[in-house]
Write an enzyme that holds these catalytic residues in place. Sequence first.
Site, PDB file in Angstrom:
ATOM      1  N   HIS A   7      35.252  49.521  59.220  1.00 41.38           N
ATOM      2  CA  HIS A   7      36.621  49.460  58.717  1.00 41.38           C
ATOM      3  C   HIS A   7      36.643  49.109  57.223  1.00 41.38           C
ATOM      4  CE1 HIS A   7      40.633  47.217  58.529  1.00 41.38           C
ATOM      5  NE2 HIS A   7      40.955  48.453  58.846  1.00 41.38           N
ATOM      6  N   ARG A   8      37.049  50.079  56.408  1.00 43.77           N
ATOM      7  CA  ARG A   8      37.003  49.947  54.943  1.00 43.77           C
ATOM      8  C   ARG A   8      35.569  49.634  54.495  1.00 43.77           C
ATOM      9  NH1 ARG A   8      42.297  45.898  54.675  1.00 43.77           N
ATOM     10  NH2 ARG A   8      43.491  47.045  56.210  1.00 43.77           N
ATOM     11  N   GLU A  34      35.643  54.040  57.792  1.00 44.31           N
ATOM     12  CA  GLU A  34      37.086  54.258  57.717  1.00 44.31           C
ATOM     13  C   GLU A  34      37.512  53.833  56.331  1.00 44.31           C
ATOM     14  OE1 GLU A  34      41.333  52.800  57.981  1.00 44.31           O
ATOM     15  OE2 GLU A  34      39.524  51.738  57.377  1.00 44.31           O
ATOM     16  N   ASP A  36      40.984  54.157  53.165  1.00 40.59           N
ATOM     17  CA  ASP A  36      42.406  54.437  52.918  1.00 40.59           C
ATOM     18  C   ASP A  36      42.562  55.121  51.567  1.00 40.59           C
ATOM     19  OD1 ASP A  36      43.537  52.449  55.107  1.00 40.59           O
ATOM     20  OD2 ASP A  36      41.987  51.391  53.981  1.00 40.59           O
ATOM     21  N   HIS A  49      43.545  50.213  49.969  1.00 36.90           N
ATOM     22  CA  HIS A  49      44.433  50.067  51.125  1.00 36.90           C
ATOM     23  C   HIS A  49      45.896  49.828  50.741  1.00 36.90           C
ATOM     24  CE1 HIS A  49      46.521  47.874  54.367  1.00 36.90           C
ATOM     25  NE2 HIS A  49      45.851  48.689  55.168  1.00 36.90           N
ATOM     26  N   GLU A 108      42.355  57.410  56.211  1.00 37.21           N
ATOM     27  CA  GLU A 108      43.729  57.039  56.533  1.00 37.21           C
ATOM     28  C   GLU A 108      44.620  57.336  55.342  1.00 37.21           C
ATOM     29  OE1 GLU A 108      46.707  53.333  57.473  1.00 37.21           O
ATOM     30  OE2 GLU A 108      44.586  53.031  57.958  1.00 37.21           O
ATOM     31  N   LYS A 110      47.739  56.867  53.318  1.00 39.66           N
ATOM     32  CA  LYS A 110      48.819  55.914  53.101  1.00 39.66           C
ATOM     33  C   LYS A 110      49.987  56.700  52.527  1.00 39.66           C
ATOM     34  CE  LYS A 110      46.913  52.140  54.440  1.00 39.66           C
ATOM     35  NZ  LYS A 110      47.477  51.482  55.610  1.00 39.66           N
ATOM     36  N   ASP A 228      35.384  45.529  61.244  1.00 41.06           N
ATOM     37  CA  ASP A 228      34.962  45.010  59.933  1.00 41.06           C
ATOM     38  C   ASP A 228      33.466  44.670  59.937  1.00 41.06           C
ATOM     39  OD1 ASP A 228      37.586  45.056  58.982  1.00 41.06           O
ATOM     40  OD2 ASP A 228      38.002  42.997  59.587  1.00 41.06           O
TER      41      ASP A 228
END
Length: 241
Positions: A7-8, A34, A36, A49, A108, A110, A228
């Site tokens: 995640h990120r 992943e 953003d 993000h 993702e 935004k 994470d």
Amino acid sequence: MTLIFAHRGYSAKYPENTMKAFKEAEKAGADGIELDVQLTKDGEIVVIHDEKVDRTTNGTGYVIDFTFEELRKLDAGHKKSLLKKEPIPSLREVLEWLKTNNLKCNIEIKSNLATFMKIEQPVISMVQEFGLSDRIIISSFNHYSLVYCYRIAPEIEIAPLYAEGLYMPWVYAESIRAKGMHPKFKVAPNEIIKASMEYGIDVRPYTVNKEKEMRRLFEIGCTAFITDDPVLALKIRKEYH
């Protein structure tokens, strides 16, 4: 096998959404990352993000008010007190790096009032330019954005993000032509995950950081999850596979 998406990037240990975090996730053995994306003032796609730079960098203000060159001067690593400055990456930089490995990548989008219908086409064009359509999943809380993406490029997988319980979410996912869905782990009980997967819809809950939740998902053979801490997830997965 349940896949592990960082995640990120490996954000439990490194500054989120930076090349450092992505590279460390790959080194750790994650199956995917992943990230953003947002638009800059001059139309560049950057990996960050929040709509503002305040939380993750040493700057202040909205991403959309900065040019790419101005954003690159900020340090996205200062909160983790890294010795070396970590710039905000461009999506192009990440996709170039993805060409050197086999990781999957969940982008993702935004999408807000300022960027809806402006960010989707450039993201898709760039993914196609790098020939990565089969390794990218586009997700968003803005499902109109996802439908728009599907219409432009049906070959790129889309997956709706959602945080509230949905009735028969696999039917909803199919209705927008999504092959997967990304629920908050708290609204993804085992029976929903199993029913969705039996229906042919992949399920990748977010953000799964507790060992107990990871074990639950490994036990039922969930498609994937987003965490994470890919190192912890990989350590636990060894017990199941």
